[in-house]
Write an enzyme that holds these catalytic residues in place. Structure first.
Site, PDB file in Angstrom:
ATOM      1  CE  LYS A   9      -1.412   1.563   3.876  1.00 20.99           C
ATOM      2  NZ  LYS A   9      -0.770   2.913   3.845  1.00 20.99           N
ATOM      3  CG  ASP A 127      -2.996   1.380   7.138  1.00 23.34           C
ATOM      4  OD1 ASP A 127      -3.655   2.432   7.229  1.00 23.34           O
ATOM      5  OD2 ASP A 127      -1.760   1.350   7.087  1.00 23.34           O
TER       6      ASP A 127
END
Length: 275
Positions: A9, A127
């Site tokens: 990410k 996240d």
């Protein structure tokens, strides 16, 4: 056996816009995912187990401290499975490795066990929700607000980590100013490399200064990426990314940096790869 990719990410932007009374920080971030990542494999078993393999497996726990096992128990607290986590990404590196691994585990076990994905998995980490459906998105709040973004281009990139783990809580704790401006409420058209990089010129990562104060090597990494159109730290560091106009330029940069710094983790990849 079921396999699920756990892509890195990358925070192209990370604006810290406030802090809640409970201590959580509010963010406004443009997030994309890389072609590069870890791999999660699951298969039926009577008990739940985890094995960690791969070039970046050293130091990664295979017990209950690993988010992979926590994600499995979150989905079903009693069922068993044999899980193998193949690590290609450095840990605690600002690229969501553990969260992406947990999200991939949820997807894989959902298919293996025939159960739906959870609607709310924020308790596994801020996240994890955004990693459940890896794709370009604008993330707000503490991570729970994820608005999918279509039309962003694929981005040739180089990821570089100087071999450091920077604890996220320490970086946020060192952030003196908590209330920074967000990105524009309405984003401009970002459909090509030029438009996106021009927009990124107007944005920032508010965690760069506190992370660099704790790990000055981040500045050295950004200097090594100075030939990139955009060079920036991702997340809370210490991984930085450079965006290049084409894959050949990214490969050349990765080769140059890797030869100059053989002890660094360096990888050329594509951010927001086409399906």
């Amino acid at each position: 056996m079921i396999e699920e990719r756990a892509p890195a990410k990358i925070n192209l932007t990370l604006h810290v816009t406030g802090q809640r009374p409970d201590g959580y920080h509010l963010l406004d971030s443009l997030v994309v995912f890389a072609a590069l990542g870890d791999m999660v494999r699951v298969e039926e078993a009577e008990t739940l187990s985890l094995a960690v393999t791969g070039l970046m497996a050293a130091g990664v726990p295979d017990g209950e401290d690993n988010l992979v096992l926590q994600a499995a128990r979150f989905l079903d607290p009693v069922r068993g499975a044999r899980i193998v986590l193949e690590k290609h990404l450095p840990s605690a590196a600002g690229i969501g490795g553990g969260s992406s691994d947990a999200a991939a585990t949820l997807r894989a076990l959902s298919a293996l066990w025939g159960v739906p994905l959870p609607r709310n998995c924020l308790s596994l980490g801020a996240d994890v929700p955004m990693c459940l459906a890896p794709g370009a998105q604008r993330v707000s709040g503490i991570g729970e607000g994820a608005l999918p973004l279509s039309g962003l281009p694929s981005l040739p990139a180089v990821l570089v980590n100087p071999g450091l783990s920077v604890p996220t809580p320490d970086v946020f704790a060192a952030l003196k100013e908590k209330n920074h401006p967000p990105m524009p409420a309405r984003l401009p058209a970002l459909g090509d490399f030029g438009a996106l990089t021009r927009f990124l010129d107007t944005t920032r990562n508010d965690l760069t200064a506190p992370a660099s104060a704790q790990a000055p090597e981040i500045g050295t990494v950004l200097e090594a990426l100075e030939d990139a159109r955009i060079a920036r730290m991702s997340g809370s560091g210490a991984t930085c990314f450079g965006l290049y106009p084409d894959a050949a330029a990214a490969r050349a940069a990765a080769t140059r940096i890797g030869e100059a710094h053989p002890d660094w983790w360096v990888a050329d990849t594509t951010l927001n790869p086409a399906p």
